[in-house]
Design a protein around this motif. Structure first.
Motif, PDB file in Angstrom:
ATOM      1  N   SER A  12       0.831  -1.199   0.000  1.00 37.54           N
ATOM      2  CA  SER A  12       0.000   0.000   0.000  1.00 37.54           C
ATOM      3  C   SER A  12       0.867   1.251   0.000  1.00 37.54           C
ATOM      4  N   ASP A  13       1.934   1.243   0.787  1.00 40.97           N
ATOM      5  CA  ASP A  13       2.854   2.383   0.828  1.00 40.97           C
ATOM      6  C   ASP A  13       3.513   2.581  -0.535  1.00 40.97           C
ATOM      7  N   SER A  14       3.849   1.458  -1.198  1.00 36.52           N
ATOM      8  CA  SER A  14       4.474   1.544  -2.516  1.00 36.52           C
ATOM      9  C   SER A  14       3.539   2.208  -3.527  1.00 36.52           C
ATOM     10  N   LEU A  15       2.240   1.883  -3.451  1.00 39.22           N
ATOM     11  CA  LEU A  15       1.271   2.501  -4.354  1.00 39.22           C
ATOM     12  C   LEU A  15       1.143   3.985  -4.052  1.00 39.22           C
ATOM     13  N   GLY A 225      -8.698  -2.319 -10.976  1.00 39.27           N
ATOM     14  CA  GLY A 225      -9.822  -3.244 -11.097  1.00 39.27           C
ATOM     15  C   GLY A 225     -10.039  -3.815 -12.475  1.00 39.27           C
ATOM     16  N   SER A 226      -8.962  -4.048 -13.217  1.00 37.02           N
ATOM     17  CA  SER A 226      -9.102  -4.638 -14.548  1.00 37.02           C
ATOM     18  C   SER A 226      -8.036  -5.703 -14.770  1.00 37.02           C
ATOM     19  N   SER A 227      -8.462  -6.824 -15.345  1.00 35.20           N
ATOM     20  CA  SER A 227      -7.514  -7.877 -15.723  1.00 35.20           C
ATOM     21  C   SER A 227      -6.859  -7.579 -17.069  1.00 35.20           C
ATOM     22  N   LEU A 228      -7.409  -6.604 -17.798  1.00 37.66           N
ATOM     23  CA  LEU A 228      -6.896  -6.211 -19.122  1.00 37.66           C
ATOM     24  C   LEU A 228      -6.883  -7.367 -20.116  1.00 37.66           C
ATOM     25  N   MET A 229      -7.742  -8.360 -19.903  1.00 32.23           N
ATOM     26  CA  MET A 229      -7.768  -9.513 -20.798  1.00 32.23           C
ATOM     27  C   MET A 229      -8.307  -9.154 -22.183  1.00 32.23           C
ATOM     28  N   ASN A 251      -5.353  -5.053  -8.719  1.00 28.49           N
ATOM     29  CA  ASN A 251      -6.285  -6.060  -9.219  1.00 28.49           C
ATOM     30  C   ASN A 251      -6.127  -7.341  -8.413  1.00 28.49           C
ATOM     31  N   LEU A 252      -7.243  -7.951  -8.068  1.00 30.62           N
ATOM     32  CA  LEU A 252      -7.215  -9.225  -7.357  1.00 30.62           C
ATOM     33  C   LEU A 252      -7.057 -10.349  -8.380  1.00 30.62           C
ATOM     34  N   GLN A 267      -4.901  -6.307  -3.871  1.00 33.92           N
ATOM     35  CA  GLN A 267      -5.852  -5.981  -2.815  1.00 33.92           C
ATOM     36  C   GLN A 267      -7.144  -5.536  -3.474  1.00 33.92           C
ATOM     37  N   SER A 268      -8.204  -5.457  -2.667  1.00 34.16           N
ATOM     38  CA  SER A 268      -9.426  -4.873  -3.215  1.00 34.16           C
ATOM     39  C   SER A 268      -9.132  -3.429  -3.573  1.00 34.16           C
TER      40      SER A 268
END
Length: 276
Positions: A12-15, A225-229, A251-252, A267-268
């Motif tokens: 989280s800190d890295s983000l 929130g995207s898998s970019l598939m 993305n989870l 993470q969510s």
């Protein structure tokens, strides 16, 4: 603090540091942003389909029964989808724009929740489900107008209930859809279609061009929130990497762009962006 909690905090800190050190972010969002608003997503943690692939453009335009099935399911699903509200993820990204950090927010979602939350620099890559397009005369009309017409023509169907599916759909099976009455365009009698990009349909070139221009002007890319598939979204990560721009993803599960990422946060979305 457990080891898992420590790792989560470090990520989280890295983000937070990633966001802090890049002045102009190109943000791309997907279905994971809207799950907390009650809108299901399409894919599992490995990027595979959770359910049957959505209707294709070719089937919708070529088969009357497919259109009847689509609009019957949409009649049920829209009753909840149309009332969805922004969640903590949408509000966090709106705060990010208000801080002056967002060059553009490109969303693959069709729910309009980023705009409801307060984002103004938004491109709806796949369109908006709250708009209906006539495939004959190109007239656009609000989705709620068609919803009222569908309810009036199909009162018995309105009493049915079903489990929500992605993008205003509902898992309504075991019914004879040939009895469902779908109105035509009131202006020209043409086929009515939600003003969204179906599978097998091309994304309008102007949207892609606008997004690519914003990406060129950005310092880094943030995927939420995207898998970019789907290639329509993945192409932007590919272009960012080719230009040497760092990419962070929240993305989870797996994303198609994992080899291109500078930072991956599993993470969510709401948890990862809570610092905003």
């Amino acid at each position: 603090m457990t080891l898992a909690q420590a790792v989560s905090q470090e990520t989280s800190d890295s983000l937070q540091h990633f966001v802090a050190r890049h002045r102009r972010l190109f943000v791309l969002t997907g279905a994971g942003c809207s799950t907390d608003s009650g809108i299901p997503d399409y894919r599992d943690a490995d990027g595979g389909w959770k359910r049957a692939q959505p209707v294709t453009y070719q089937a919708f335009m070529g088969e009357a029964l497919t259109r009847q099935r689509y609009w019957a399911r949409s009649l049920i699903g829209w009753q909840r989808f149309g009332k969805a509200s922004p969640n903590a993820t949408h509000l966090a990204l709106a705060r990010l724009e208000q801080s002056g950090k967002v060059q553009l927010l490109l969303t693959q979602n069709v729910d309009g929740l980023h705009q409801q939350a307060g984002n103004s620099q938004v491109v709806d890559l796949h369109g908006r489900l709250d708009s209906v397009r006539c495939m004959g005369c190109e007239h656009r009309s609000p989705r709620h107008v068609l919803q009222n017409a569908l309810l009036e023509l199909n009162p018995a169907w309105a009493r049915l209930d079903a489990v929500d599916a992605p993008d205003g759909d509902a898992d309504l099976d075991g019914h004879d859809f040939s009895t469902f009455d779908v109105p035509a365009c009131s202006r020209c009698g043409g086929i009515l279609k939600p003003d969204v990009v179906f599978f097998g349909e091309n994304v309008p070139r102007d949207r892609v061009a606008t997004a690519m221009q914003a990406l060129e002007a950005a310092d880094a890319m943030l995927v939420v929130g995207s898998s970019l598939m789907v290639f329509s979204g993945y192409r932007f990560a590919h272009s960012a990497a080719k230009a040497g721009k760092p990419i962070a993803a929240v993305n989870l599960g797996r994303t198609r762009a994992d080899p291109l990422l500078s930072l991956k946060v599993e993470q969510s979305c709401a948890e990862a962006l809570a610092f905003l």
